[in-house]
Design a protein around this motif. Structure first.
Motif, PDB file in Angstrom:
ATOM      1  N   ALA A   8       0.821  -1.189   0.000  1.00 33.70           N
ATOM      2  CA  ALA A   8       0.000   0.000   0.000  1.00 33.70           C
ATOM      3  C   ALA A   8       0.856   1.240   0.000  1.00 33.70           C
ATOM      4  O   ALA A   8       1.991   1.240   0.390  1.00 33.70           O
ATOM      5  CB  ALA A   8      -0.884  -0.010   1.225  1.00 33.70           C
ATOM      6  N   ALA A   9       0.286   2.338  -0.448  1.00 29.77           N
ATOM      7  CA  ALA A   9       1.003   3.606  -0.458  1.00 29.77           C
ATOM      8  C   ALA A   9       1.178   4.074   0.962  1.00 29.77           C
ATOM      9  O   ALA A   9       0.542   3.584   1.871  1.00 29.77           O
ATOM     10  CB  ALA A   9       0.216   4.622  -1.265  1.00 29.77           C
ATOM     11  N   PRO A  10       2.035   5.061   1.188  1.00 29.95           N
ATOM     12  CA  PRO A  10       2.203   5.605   2.527  1.00 29.95           C
ATOM     13  C   PRO A  10       0.861   6.055   3.084  1.00 29.95           C
ATOM     14  O   PRO A  10      -0.058   6.363   2.353  1.00 29.95           O
ATOM     15  CB  PRO A  10       3.155   6.789   2.296  1.00 29.95           C
ATOM     16  CG  PRO A  10       3.912   6.396   1.070  1.00 29.95           C
ATOM     17  CD  PRO A  10       2.951   5.621   0.220  1.00 29.95           C
ATOM     18  N   LEU A 154      13.857   7.820 -10.083  1.00 33.39           N
ATOM     19  CA  LEU A 154      13.323   6.671 -10.811  1.00 33.39           C
ATOM     20  C   LEU A 154      11.809   6.765 -10.943  1.00 33.39           C
ATOM     21  O   LEU A 154      11.088   6.868  -9.948  1.00 33.39           O
ATOM     22  CB  LEU A 154      13.708   5.376 -10.091  1.00 33.39           C
ATOM     23  CG  LEU A 154      15.218   5.179  -9.862  1.00 33.39           C
ATOM     24  CD1 LEU A 154      15.472   3.895  -9.089  1.00 33.39           C
ATOM     25  CD2 LEU A 154      15.979   5.170 -11.189  1.00 33.39           C
ATOM     26  N   GLY A 155      11.322   6.712 -12.150  1.00 32.13           N
ATOM     27  CA  GLY A 155       9.899   6.849 -12.420  1.00 32.13           C
ATOM     28  C   GLY A 155       9.110   5.588 -12.120  1.00 32.13           C
ATOM     29  O   GLY A 155       9.550   4.473 -12.424  1.00 32.13           O
ATOM     30  N   VAL A 156       7.931   5.774 -11.504  1.00 32.58           N
ATOM     31  CA  VAL A 156       6.977   4.693 -11.254  1.00 32.58           C
ATOM     32  C   VAL A 156       5.594   5.225 -11.600  1.00 32.58           C
ATOM     33  O   VAL A 156       5.392   6.439 -11.688  1.00 32.58           O
ATOM     34  CB  VAL A 156       7.010   4.216  -9.784  1.00 32.58           C
ATOM     35  CG1 VAL A 156       8.379   3.636  -9.447  1.00 32.58           C
ATOM     36  CG2 VAL A 156       6.682   5.363  -8.825  1.00 32.58           C
ATOM     37  N   THR A 157       4.645   4.325 -11.831  1.00 36.91           N
ATOM     38  CA  THR A 157       3.306   4.805 -12.182  1.00 36.91           C
ATOM     39  C   THR A 157       2.681   5.571 -11.031  1.00 36.91           C
ATOM     40  O   THR A 157       2.028   6.594 -11.217  1.00 36.91           O
ATOM     41  CB  THR A 157       2.385   3.641 -12.586  1.00 36.91           C
ATOM     42  OG1 THR A 157       2.392   2.656 -11.548  1.00 36.91           O
ATOM     43  CG2 THR A 157       2.843   3.014 -13.892  1.00 36.91           C
ATOM     44  N   GLY A 158       2.871   5.071  -9.823  1.00 36.03           N
ATOM     45  CA  GLY A 158       2.335   5.738  -8.640  1.00 36.03           C
ATOM     46  C   GLY A 158       3.023   5.200  -7.405  1.00 36.03           C
ATOM     47  O   GLY A 158       3.520   4.070  -7.397  1.00 36.03           O
ATOM     48  N   SER A 162       2.730  -1.350  -8.139  1.00 34.07           N
ATOM     49  CA  SER A 162       3.605  -2.499  -8.360  1.00 34.07           C
ATOM     50  C   SER A 162       4.933  -2.079  -8.972  1.00 34.07           C
ATOM     51  O   SER A 162       5.966  -2.693  -8.697  1.00 34.07           O
ATOM     52  CB  SER A 162       2.921  -3.525  -9.252  1.00 34.07           C
ATOM     53  OG  SER A 162       1.838  -4.086  -8.556  1.00 34.07           O
ATOM     54  N   THR A 163       4.917  -1.049  -9.806  1.00 38.07           N
ATOM     55  CA  THR A 163       6.184  -0.561 -10.359  1.00 38.07           C
ATOM     56  C   THR A 163       7.060  -0.013  -9.225  1.00 38.07           C
ATOM     57  O   THR A 163       8.283  -0.149  -9.256  1.00 38.07           O
ATOM     58  CB  THR A 163       5.948   0.525 -11.417  1.00 38.07           C
ATOM     59  OG1 THR A 163       5.104   1.555 -10.868  1.00 38.07           O
ATOM     60  CG2 THR A 163       5.300  -0.052 -12.657  1.00 38.07           C
ATOM     61  N   ASP A 164       6.429   0.589  -8.235  1.00 39.93           N
ATOM     62  CA  ASP A 164       7.142   1.089  -7.058  1.00 39.93           C
ATOM     63  C   ASP A 164       7.755  -0.078  -6.292  1.00 39.93           C
ATOM     64  O   ASP A 164       8.934  -0.046  -5.908  1.00 39.93           O
ATOM     65  CB  ASP A 164       6.160   1.866  -6.177  1.00 39.93           C
ATOM     66  CG  ASP A 164       6.839   2.618  -5.041  1.00 39.93           C
ATOM     67  OD1 ASP A 164       8.055   2.870  -5.115  1.00 39.93           O
ATOM     68  OD2 ASP A 164       6.135   2.964  -4.068  1.00 39.93           O
ATOM     69  N   LEU A 166       8.467  -3.185  -7.368  1.00 37.64           N
ATOM     70  CA  LEU A 166       9.503  -3.881  -8.131  1.00 37.64           C
ATOM     71  C   LEU A 166      10.779  -3.047  -8.221  1.00 37.64           C
ATOM     72  O   LEU A 166      11.887  -3.589  -8.186  1.00 37.64           O
ATOM     73  CB  LEU A 166       8.987  -4.228  -9.528  1.00 37.64           C
ATOM     74  CG  LEU A 166       7.939  -5.341  -9.573  1.00 37.64           C
ATOM     75  CD1 LEU A 166       7.348  -5.463 -10.977  1.00 37.64           C
ATOM     76  CD2 LEU A 166       8.537  -6.679  -9.141  1.00 37.64           C
ATOM     77  N   THR A 167      10.632  -1.737  -8.345  1.00 37.32           N
ATOM     78  CA  THR A 167      11.808  -0.859  -8.383  1.00 37.32           C
ATOM     79  C   THR A 167      12.580  -0.957  -7.072  1.00 37.32           C
ATOM     80  O   THR A 167      13.815  -1.060  -7.061  1.00 37.32           O
ATOM     81  CB  THR A 167      11.381   0.606  -8.630  1.00 37.32           C
ATOM     82  OG1 THR A 167      10.721   0.706  -9.900  1.00 37.32           O
ATOM     83  CG2 THR A 167      12.589   1.531  -8.622  1.00 37.32           C
ATOM     84  N   LYS A 168      11.861  -0.948  -5.963  1.00 42.39           N
ATOM     85  CA  LYS A 168      12.501  -1.042  -4.650  1.00 42.39           C
ATOM     86  C   LYS A 168      13.196  -2.390  -4.489  1.00 42.39           C
ATOM     87  O   LYS A 168      14.305  -2.477  -3.944  1.00 42.39           O
ATOM     88  CB  LYS A 168      11.478  -0.820  -3.546  1.00 42.39           C
ATOM     89  CG  LYS A 168      11.026   0.632  -3.430  1.00 42.39           C
ATOM     90  CD  LYS A 168       9.923   0.813  -2.409  1.00 42.39           C
ATOM     91  CE  LYS A 168       9.535   2.287  -2.289  1.00 42.39           C
ATOM     92  NZ  LYS A 168       8.367   2.490  -1.393  1.00 42.39           N
ATOM     93  N   TYR A 169      12.552  -3.451  -4.972  1.00 42.17           N
ATOM     94  CA  TYR A 169      13.167  -4.768  -4.848  1.00 42.17           C
ATOM     95  C   TYR A 169      14.457  -4.845  -5.665  1.00 42.17           C
ATOM     96  O   TYR A 169      15.484  -5.340  -5.177  1.00 42.17           O
ATOM     97  CB  TYR A 169      12.211  -5.861  -5.324  1.00 42.17           C
ATOM     98  CG  TYR A 169      12.875  -7.217  -5.354  1.00 42.17           C
ATOM     99  CD1 TYR A 169      13.165  -7.901  -4.166  1.00 42.17           C
ATOM    100  CD2 TYR A 169      13.257  -7.801  -6.556  1.00 42.17           C
ATOM    101  CE1 TYR A 169      13.806  -9.129  -4.183  1.00 42.17           C
ATOM    102  CE2 TYR A 169      13.898  -9.028  -6.580  1.00 42.17           C
ATOM    103  CZ  TYR A 169      14.170  -9.696  -5.393  1.00 42.17           C
ATOM    104  OH  TYR A 169      14.818 -10.909  -5.412  1.00 42.17           O
ATOM    105  N   LEU A 170      14.421  -4.361  -6.895  1.00 40.29           N
ATOM    106  CA  LEU A 170      15.605  -4.406  -7.746  1.00 40.29           C
ATOM    107  C   LEU A 170      16.754  -3.618  -7.129  1.00 40.29           C
ATOM    108  O   LEU A 170      17.920  -4.015  -7.217  1.00 40.29           O
ATOM    109  CB  LEU A 170      15.278  -3.858  -9.136  1.00 40.29           C
ATOM    110  CG  LEU A 170      14.359  -4.731 -10.000  1.00 40.29           C
ATOM    111  CD1 LEU A 170      13.966  -3.990 -11.271  1.00 40.29           C
ATOM    112  CD2 LEU A 170      15.028  -6.062 -10.339  1.00 40.29           C
TER     113      LEU A 170
END
Length: 354
Positions: A8-10, A154-158, A162-164, A166-170
């Protein structure tokens, strides 16, 4: 059986999303209708509202394609497809009761379970994320792998999408702490491409048709490609069930006939997709989805097709991969016991494919 969910978002963002949800849902309904995308909702049959985290995204293509093929109607359903730009917003619409179903990433079900919400995937569209990490031409020399994410925008959809996740995991997987880079919510499509070109972001995660368009414009380069099971294995260490139809468990249990009809329709679509070309699929979609370039749109679909399942079944070990990814960077998940068996169900898919 059931599986993981999205983070979830903050808290502040979540409260803001909830406070404006009704307006967002109404805007989505009007924009879908105005665009002539065939969102439905005005025909005969049992009325079901489904919020999609971006109707024109290829990763969520089965939603509109099922509508266009007439499979919802054939099941006696009147499905109204609504659209929000990010999966986290579709999640919010579902939990608030604005819609009965959400088409988004399966990982939301894990995150919601930890927050005390019972949500489950009822049909799994994919076994790979369908996401691509792209880097701007200007930053291509300094970002050659996720190890170089430190200090970057780093750009994410929101945020909370999920892009957020996956970016954090990578980043974490490659030795970069989540506090050492800046995630920037830039949506998808023109807003993502503009952010990349103007330098508002150095790199970002997005999907087709945005990927195909930015490559055509020579606005950036691919850093990591997770549109195939092989790409998912290389980047994430296993299959990553992503796009799915997920619903609140209580609603599923009290509307099993309706859920079965929805799953029947989606499984028919997945089978149809597996026996038709990208060009044939593109021809079934709303004309405006191609943004004036039918050839490029068909190429975008072709590049993403490997991510889709043929039967809607949750891939073996998929939930475990998602849990591993989420536990790597999210303290709420890391320190919680997640019952993966309650995050997805195969009950309806087994009947649809039997």
């Amino acid at each position: 059986m059931r599986t993981p969910a999205r983070y979830a978002a903050p808290a502040a963002a979540a409260l803001l999303a909830l406070s404006c949800l009704t307006a967002c849902a109404n805007d989505a309904a009007s924009s879908t209708s105005a665009a002539g995308s065939g969102g439905g909702g005005g025909g005969k049959g049992e009325h079901v509202k489904i919020m999609v985290g971006g109707l024109d995204k290829v990763i969520y293509l089965p939603a509109m394609l099922t509508q266009r093929l007439g499979y919802f109607t054939a099941e006696g359903l009147n499905v109204e497809l609504l659209s929000e730009p990010a999966g986290v917003q579709a999640e919010t619409a579902l939990v608030s009761g604005q819609v009965q179903g959400a088409v988004g990433f399966y990982d939301h079900t894990l995150d919601l379970q930890v927050k005390g919400k019972k949500v489950e995937s009822v049909v799994q569209f994919s076994h790979a994320p369908g996401e691509v990490e792209v880097v701007s031409n200007k930053a291509a020399g300094t970002i050659t792998s996720p190890k170089d994410f430190k200090g970057k925008k780093l750009g994410v959809t929101g945020l909370g999408s999920s892009t957020d996740f996956l970016t954090k995991y990578l980043a974490v997987k490659n030795g970069v702490n989540v506090s050492e880079f800046t995630p920037v919510a830039v949506g998808a499509g023109p807003t993502f491409i503009s952010a990349l070109q103007k330098g508002s972001i150095d790199a970002g995660m997005t999907t087709d048709p945005t990927v195909a368009t930015l490559l055509d414009k020579k606005a950036g380069k691919i850093l990591l490609d997770m549109r195939t099971p092989e790409g998912s294995q290389a980047a994430l260490g296993g299959p990553y069930p992503s796009s799915s139809l997920y619903m609140q468990t209580d609603w599923v249990n009290s509307h099993k006939d309706t859920v079965q009809k929805l799953v029947n329709a989606f499984v028919k679509t997945l089978k149809w997709m597996s026996t038709h070309s990208a060009s044939e699929i593109a021809a079934k979609m709303p004309a405006d989805y191609s943004q004036g370039n039918k050839t490029l749109y068909a190429e975008a679909i072709k590049s993403t097709l490997p991510m889709f399942t043929k039967d809607g079944v949750m891939p073996a070990n998929g939930p475990e991969t998602v849990e591993k990814v989420l536990k790597a960077f999210n303290p709420n998940i890391k320190n919680a016991e997640v019952d993966l068996g309650k995050t997805y169900t195969t009950e309806f898919v087994e009947k649809a494919t039997g």
